[in-house]
Design a protein around this motif. Structure first.
Motif, PDB file in Angstrom:
ATOM      1  N   LEU A 102       4.635  -1.629  -8.965  1.00 54.88           N
ATOM      2  CA  LEU A 102       4.630  -0.308  -8.327  1.00 54.88           C
ATOM      3  C   LEU A 102       3.259   0.059  -7.762  1.00 54.88           C
ATOM      4  N   ASP A 103       2.262  -0.739  -8.083  1.00 59.16           N
ATOM      5  CA  ASP A 103       0.903  -0.299  -7.777  1.00 59.16           C
ATOM      6  C   ASP A 103       0.616  -0.182  -6.294  1.00 59.16           C
ATOM      7  N   LYS A 104       1.371  -0.915  -5.484  1.00 58.15           N
ATOM      8  CA  LYS A 104       1.181  -0.762  -4.038  1.00 58.15           C
ATOM      9  C   LYS A 104       1.544   0.652  -3.570  1.00 58.15           C
ATOM     10  N   ARG A 105       2.305   1.381  -4.390  1.00 58.62           N
ATOM     11  CA  ARG A 105       2.648   2.763  -4.047  1.00 58.62           C
ATOM     12  C   ARG A 105       1.561   3.743  -4.470  1.00 58.62           C
ATOM     13  N   GLY A 106       0.624   3.277  -5.255  1.00 65.91           N
ATOM     14  CA  GLY A 106      -0.452   4.163  -5.678  1.00 65.91           C
ATOM     15  C   GLY A 106      -0.062   5.119  -6.789  1.00 65.91           C
ATOM     16  N   ILE A 107       1.119   4.909  -7.343  1.00 66.51           N
ATOM     17  CA  ILE A 107       1.545   5.761  -8.452  1.00 66.51           C
ATOM     18  C   ILE A 107       2.594   5.017  -9.262  1.00 66.51           C
ATOM     19  N   ARG A 108       2.514   5.179 -10.568  1.00 63.35           N
ATOM     20  CA  ARG A 108       3.442   4.511 -11.474  1.00 63.35           C
ATOM     21  C   ARG A 108       4.472   5.530 -11.950  1.00 63.35           C
TER      22      ARG A 108
END
Lengths: 330, 330, 330, 330
Positions: A102-108
């Motif tokens: 999920l880290d490519k979204r900048g939020i978990r």
């Protein structure tokens, strides 16, 4: 208690249903456009008074949790109607987070979804749920409830209702049993007796909760076999007149179907005769599968059987019922 | 109003996040087993006092109806996260009834089902929704939220919460606009100013509702494009300290994601920095997509910005959020 | 090509429909109990012969992948009918595995689920899909398709069919265009001309595939707007007689709805007149949204327009359609 | 037959698994980008030859119908994995048509939807279904199968496969029993013996079907208790080497899980050891819950155990399995 067994109660024929429909019909009472029936009985002043019943600040939920252990899991004698326990699925998870995807979204974050019949657990039956011949509440044509949902009387019409004075009539405790036996018909006479014994009087606009103890018996047994669609204690046919006279806003029980089962019409081709009238003819919203154990203990402990009741339906447009987390606040 | 645009607010770095996490962390505050965080702030006496705010008996729903016209229908710049508008389907219909195919059951009834993301409309974000690194609220391992749902901090933990004093801060009206512009950061300074102007003081245990007017603008436009995941007015990063100090139970807005967008961390690989802390570090439940129009008009009319707030989550076991029909009762 | 535009074709009235129904009705042809209609035309010897067409061992799929990029995502002028792109969700994942949460089961595995309309992508329309007045194929009462599914003519009846000789008529290539224009009516005359030009003759029991090129045009554009329910090239009304005479088993195209749109009945209150007859009157199963690009190139390359066709429906009991991965094997 | 009971077969340890993984690993065999494993074994000439096996034109479905009577309905000793029987719901019905509510659309039609686990009935297990430690087939990282589906080895990769020569080894008939007993391990020795007795030789690229008779026993009993996840006859661990050597394209059985249960690793914390290797290490696609009764009778009658096999997966993007209607054509 045998005297209240359904076998000893009058049998209801189609002629009885028609007569009761004539006697109890509320159609037009709140105008030709009305879609919420007896929920109209609760006035703003009733809401203010009900709020005044909050003395301890205790909030009690009357809902079962919604999950795969719910009451749809048991055996049944009733023809299946397609209901099942809620299916809860994840769209994103903490394991996705942990895995770094999920880290490519900048939020978990985690997200989820539910697939659930509107009437699979603690629920409101809306006024589009039952038809009398070709009509629903207030005389609307039953064809207004098509595969596209309910064009009239959808549960979303109630989104600012389901607030008022709640009253619990604890019939099981009144008879000093854990649970009323299957087939026990709670008659108007019984309701009067419980009211008197509890020192509470059901009033216009009240949300009336009636406890049979059956749900807790099933929970103790650890399985729901024959809860959905099986035999049960419940309201006798003559309570329709009682509820009509009392002008309650809504009525709910801790059983699957409110009314006594087997039904009083057994053997005559009419199933659930009380339902035939309650929703389409009286316009009376009903609650089912309410968890009343904690509330009943509290009421028994402090002797107070009235409270603020808030049980907002989920306003799914065109729905004929709704899962709900009803709250009793004392 | 340009001074509050996100471009003028401090940029948040990972170091800022870590520092704020140290400063604001509520882990352990309610014991190592706690799963509901700041919902603990509301005490029984607060519930009693909140009930005392009911003076007019007016019930206002803060929910959008749940249907295929909901806010998931629009275009978005945000990577899709699998949310969609509710899908409502019938299990039996009035047209079945009319066609006579139900008569063998002895009762004519309709039934239905919904397929819906827990966060597709008016909703609570539960404490299992956001992770800070590998942890969720109270230090629980994020892997406790797997495909099997949330083993800790599921929304069902809140089933007897979401009741208390509600306070509306109508920021849009304060600035005399229909809707705050996208990118408007509602800072602690703004919140203080609105409190003062409205003559209301946010207290421990309150349910705080903040109106930006954005939802109504979308409704007026007649489409939801860029509402979900798009730019929006919303809370600035510095409100985390303010909310922490105020000890609110929960906070909700009329926007998709509460915090200002674009976010203050723009360009640094961190998305939604306010979320990073709010849920997992403070343990602060948040509400999104609340419909505040009717309530705001009422508060503006009578000058009273406090009310009884009752917004029970649907207790789906292991869920990380819940659709809700929140009620403000005045 | 303007001469084939729907505006130049005869308009179909209700009287025309009734006359055609009388002329083309296959009811009773395969007995009063038949539920599969023209699929009966394919005989065992036809299957043997069709298998003999496999010369190269090339297998070509005629399916779009089923996902959220499917053809339900576009804008439409047609009243929405509740179809949506498939929703694929996971029950267990590799990220769960990586996180170690599955190890107590002694095996690391992923599982999944799909929520999909039966007619959301490459699909068969079953014989329960369309009604003529109150009847479906073979004269069955339309009320046999209730909320409980299709009691007669469910797609599961076809589970050992959908195998035979496939024939492609590549109308777009015949006219030397990438895609036929919207509103182009493929008439019986056109089909005869394409047969002749391609040197292939459609026979009793064949599975006939007709290519318009419209799908590929949408794919090239990168969006599906107006594909579902929009204007399209397609079969003209007079092909019903042609298909009836040819005794094909089934017919499929690369468009949303096989027949030309706008329809020939435009302005007369009858929508999709070709459908009115094809399914309920002829008993002719139809395929929609077939991906014919690869197959058409192959046929153009080797000049062979016949092949083994195998396209088994998913036998969902009581379904009125089925997603399918049709294979052309040459 | 006791000699083949799992209690008499070697126990499999983690060291055995590791050794077998080294011995049987096909990673890289079809290049680093390969996503379909042993399906590559079937060559175009094999497809041509397989088509040549069609002599009678008889098409047999190897699928159970997909409905609420499916194999997910029974009791199980296996930890539940969230699978359920298909839920089929209507979007429009013939009762809507009869009621006249569709006439404004100018066409009377029915539509429907299904909610189904990809592995709830007759199904393919895709190569994203099982992981060996942190890897899936061909060495891909297991985290590529997240809540967003399988980025590699999704079932849609197989959309032009699942066609070839089918061979049935009818182990139950070989031993002259209706059904092999639970715990019966079908060893390589058994497979050799059945091949010899039937006069058929399994070849490179074949689709191998193995009949135990267990499914038919459950059908005769009229309930599926302990079918899913329960004890069963099935492939012994040593068949992995046999299948590897034979270079089959895929293998399928009439049981829930192909391999013998209880498993050979019983008591050692490893569940389904055969699965550990079959999918991620060999890259061998497997079919489960295949209905082999009709086919087996036909083969027994004509003595021909080979046929054209066509079983296209539904190409749901990112899926780790697929429901399927496999066809055997003789």
């Amino acid at each position: 208690m045998d005297k209240y067994q359904v076998k000893n109660l009058p049998k209801i024929t189609r002629a009885d249903l028609d007569a009761a429909a004539d006697r109890l019909k509320n159609w037009g009472k709140w105008g030709p456009e009305d879609q919420i029936g007896t929920l109209n009985y609760t006035k703003t002043e009733d809401v203010v008074k009900a709020a005044g019943l909050v003395k301890k600040g205790r909030v009690m939920s009357l809902a079962l949790t919604f999950d795969n252990k719910g009451p749809q899991g048991g055996k049944t004698k009733f023809p299946p109607v397609g209901r099942f326990n809620p299916i809860h699925l994840m769209l994103r998870t903490g394991t996705d987070a942990y895995s770094g995807v999920l880290d490519k979204r900048g939020i978990r974050s985690a997200d989820d979804i539910v697939i659930m019949p509107m009437q699979c657990g603690t629920q409101w039956d809306g006024l589009g749920h039952i038809f009398f011949d070709d009509h629903m509440w207030n005389g609307y044509d039953c064809r207004l409830v098509s595969s596209f949902g309910a064009e009239k009387c959808g549960i979303e019409q109630t989104r600012e209702k389901m607030v008022g004075r709640g009253v619990l009539l604890d019939v099981a405790r009144h008879f000093n049993v854990d649970a009323l036996p299957d087939g026990f018909g709670i008659t108007a006479e019984v309701l009067d007796a419980v009211e008197a014994a509890q020192g509470v009087s059901v009033q216009r606009g009240d949300y009336l909760l009636i406890r049979t103890g059956q749900m807790e018996a099933k929970i103790r047994e650890g399985n729901w076999d024959y809860y959905s669609g099986g035999d049960a204690p419940g309201l006798a046919f003559d309570t329709l007149d009682w509820l009509h006279k009392k002008q309650v806003a809504a009525v709910a029980t801790d059983t699957w179907g409110v009314e006594v089962r087997p039904n009083q019409s057994e053997g005559e081709g009419i199933n659930q005769p009380w339902h035939w009238l309650c929703i389409p003819i009286l316009g009376l919203t009903m609650g089912e599968i309410f968890f009343l154990d904690d509330l009943a203990r509290d009421c028994s402990d402090d002797g107070v059987y009235e409270f603020l009741f808030v049980a907002p339906a989920l306003p799914v447009t065109g729905a004929v019922g709704s899962p709900v987390n009803p709250l009793a606040i004392k």
